[in-house]
Design a protein around this motif. Structure first.
Motif, mmCIF file in Angstrom:
data_model
loop_
_atom_site.group_PDB
_atom_site.id
_atom_site.type_symbol
_atom_site.label_atom_id
_atom_site.label_comp_id
_atom_site.label_asym_id
_atom_site.label_seq_id
_atom_site.Cartn_x
_atom_site.Cartn_y
_atom_site.Cartn_z
ATOM 1 N N LYS A 144 0.839 -1.191 0.000
ATOM 2 C CA LYS A 144 0.000 0.000 0.000
ATOM 3 C C LYS A 144 0.876 1.243 0.000
ATOM 4 C CE LYS A 144 -3.490 -2.381 2.825
ATOM 5 N NZ LYS A 144 -4.145 -2.378 4.153
ATOM 6 N N SER A 145 0.263 2.365 -0.136
ATOM 7 C CA SER A 145 0.990 3.633 -0.090
ATOM 8 C C SER A 145 1.758 3.755 1.224
ATOM 9 C CB SER A 145 0.011 4.805 -0.223
ATOM 10 O OG SER A 145 0.681 6.033 -0.141
ATOM 11 N N GLY A 146 3.029 4.113 1.124
ATOM 12 C CA GLY A 146 3.842 4.322 2.318
ATOM 13 C C GLY A 146 4.475 3.070 2.878
ATOM 14 N N GLU A 147 4.281 1.906 2.220
ATOM 15 C CA GLU A 147 4.822 0.653 2.748
ATOM 16 C C GLU A 147 6.056 0.204 1.969
ATOM 17 O OE1 GLU A 147 0.955 -1.576 4.699
ATOM 18 O OE2 GLU A 147 1.538 -2.104 2.654
ATOM 19 N N ALA A 148 6.832 -0.674 2.611
ATOM 20 C CA ALA A 148 8.007 -1.263 1.972
ATOM 21 C C ALA A 148 8.060 -2.753 2.285
ATOM 22 C CB ALA A 148 9.290 -0.585 2.463
ATOM 23 N N LEU A 149 8.602 -3.522 1.359
ATOM 24 C CA LEU A 149 8.784 -4.959 1.543
ATOM 25 C C LEU A 149 10.238 -5.208 1.938
ATOM 26 C CD1 LEU A 149 7.685 -7.899 1.237
ATOM 27 C CD2 LEU A 149 8.556 -7.831 -1.119
ATOM 28 N N ILE A 150 10.456 -5.867 3.079
ATOM 29 C CA ILE A 150 11.790 -6.132 3.595
ATOM 30 C C ILE A 150 12.099 -7.616 3.467
ATOM 31 C CG2 ILE A 150 13.365 -5.820 5.552
ATOM 32 C CD1 ILE A 150 11.916 -3.262 4.494
ATOM 33 N N ARG A 151 13.234 -7.934 2.854
ATOM 34 C CA ARG A 151 13.737 -9.310 2.877
ATOM 35 C C ARG A 151 14.607 -9.439 4.125
ATOM 36 N NH1 ARG A 151 18.472 -11.409 1.324
ATOM 37 N NH2 ARG A 151 19.010 -9.612 0.015
ATOM 38 N N ASN A 152 14.099 -10.158 5.116
ATOM 39 C CA ASN A 152 14.785 -10.245 6.406
ATOM 40 C C ASN A 152 16.062 -11.075 6.306
ATOM 41 O OD1 ASN A 152 12.732 -8.766 7.760
ATOM 42 N ND2 ASN A 152 11.479 -10.619 7.900
ATOM 43 N N THR A 153 17.109 -10.586 6.938
ATOM 44 C CA THR A 153 18.389 -11.311 6.973
ATOM 45 C C THR A 153 18.760 -11.783 8.371
ATOM 46 O OG1 THR A 153 19.575 -9.212 7.176
ATOM 47 C CG2 THR A 153 19.285 -10.095 4.953
ATOM 48 N N ALA A 154 18.207 -11.157 9.398
ATOM 49 C CA ALA A 154 18.475 -11.567 10.786
ATOM 50 C C ALA A 154 17.304 -11.134 11.648
ATOM 51 C CB ALA A 154 19.776 -10.949 11.289
ATOM 52 N N CYS A 155 16.626 -12.108 12.256
ATOM 53 C CA CYS A 155 15.438 -11.831 13.068
ATOM 54 C C CYS A 155 15.778 -12.005 14.542
ATOM 55 C CB CYS A 155 14.292 -12.775 12.696
ATOM 56 S SG CYS A 155 13.977 -12.880 10.916
ATOM 57 N N GLY A 156 15.504 -10.991 15.327
ATOM 58 C CA GLY A 156 15.785 -11.071 16.753
ATOM 59 C C GLY A 156 14.745 -11.887 17.497
ATOM 60 N N VAL A 157 15.173 -12.515 18.585
ATOM 61 C CA VAL A 157 14.285 -13.284 19.458
ATOM 62 C C VAL A 157 14.298 -12.610 20.827
ATOM 63 C CG1 VAL A 157 13.823 -15.529 20.510
ATOM 64 C CG2 VAL A 157 14.820 -15.396 18.215
#
Length: 321
Positions: free
Chosen positions: A22-35
């Protein structure tokens, strides 16, 4: 994701479709996810924690770093290809959709692993030591769980600001860990009365501020070793919620008690960007140590939760999609 609340085994790896940007959004390809421990509260359905109830199924996670892969209409920054970090839902995933205004550009000096492991902890430490109770020369701080993921940040940041840092831990081995991360003194709360020891170390005055990420088992005794007009900050509940207590316990020393949460300290986008900038500068400092406890594939999210609950590691755990 989870389809019901429960133990680590309710976490399942599934494929799902992402909605169009949608307007104002971005798609991120995650490389490291915090727990984070807050993820455990959400998995268990503890809505006394930082996250309110959501409809099932829930894609887990609240912090990650990655690459901007696509942007929606009306997005001029950050550009496609930028490395970014974010605090937001559904981060245990290969891709996550986020408002572009809530993305924090990462400096080249900061690795994905360190940013992914420490972003939420770093932003929490930032508001605790720089804004909620600013530390500096002449201040004495007591930090509970000093050898844990938050404790090692608070010790180093407080020391860098010139404060005297005292930490409590659960073993003699962790006392050595705490001292190596900036603490002037460490107390084993399983073998010593930490409140009495703090009063001894401060010549009967008490600490100026207490950072309590433990909760139930540490809070009441913390009131016994804070100085008059000092502040006790209950920012976590690893041993359980503090629960009800008699407000009159604060009266004789005019004690200030607060129960903050990160989201209210980064709700304003400008404040959030300034906080992220200060956090990244601190984390990228070559004098600051940022160990990673474990790096596991995303498919082993349940194992990551088991390790965190079992306190197998004193450093952050990363999930790699």
């Amino acid at each position: 994701m989870i389809r019901q609340h429960g133990g680590p085994d309710v976490l399942t790896l599934e494929e799902t479709e992402l909605p169009p940007l949608k307007s104002g959004e971005a798609l991120i390809r995650n490389t490291a996810c915090g727990v984070n421990y807050a993820d455990i509260y959400e998995r268990e359905g503890d809505h006394g924690g930082p996250h309110s109830a959501k409809p099932m199924p829930i894609v887990m996670g609240h912090m990650a770093v990655g690459i901007v892969e696509e942007v929606g209409p009306d997005v001029s920054s950050p550009p496609v290809g930028a490395r970014v970090g974010y605090i937001g839902p559904a981060s245990y995933a290969e891709h996550t959709v986020m408002p572009a205004a809530r993305l924090f550009p990462l400096p080249d000096a900061l690795s994905d692993e360190v940013a992914g492991g420490y972003l939420l902890r770093g932003l929490t430490a930032e508001y605790l030591v720089r804004r909620l109770y600013p530390l500096g020369p002449g201040k004495t701080a007591l930090v509970h769980a000093a050898a844990g993921g938050m404790g090692i940040l608070l010790g180093q940041w407080g020391r860098k600001l010139g404060a005297r840092m005292i930490g409590t831990v659960g073993s003699d081995e962790k006392m050595q860990i705490a001292r190596s991360f900036g603490y002037d003194a460490a107390i084993n709360y399983n073998t010593e009365d930490f409140a009495a020891r703090v009063m001894e170390l401060t010549d009967g005055t008490g600490a100026d501020v207490i950072y309590d990420g433990i909760g139930k088992s540490a809070f009441r005794a913390s009131l016994d070793c804070i100085r008059p007009r000092g502040m006790v900050i209950s920012y976590g509940t690893a041993s359980g919620n503090v629960g009800a207590f008699d407000l009159q316990l604060l009266h004789s020393k005019s004690i200030i008690v607060t129960r903050p949460t990160l989201r209210s300290w980064i709700a304003d986008p400008e404040e959030a960007r300034a906080a992220a900038g200060a956090t990244f500068t601190f984390l990228a400092d070559p004098d600051i140590r940022t160990p990673i406890g474990a790096i596991l594939p995303l498919s082993q999210a349940a194992e990551a939760h088991r390790q965190l609950e079992g306190r197998v590691t004193t450093a952050p755990i990363i999930l790699k999609p």
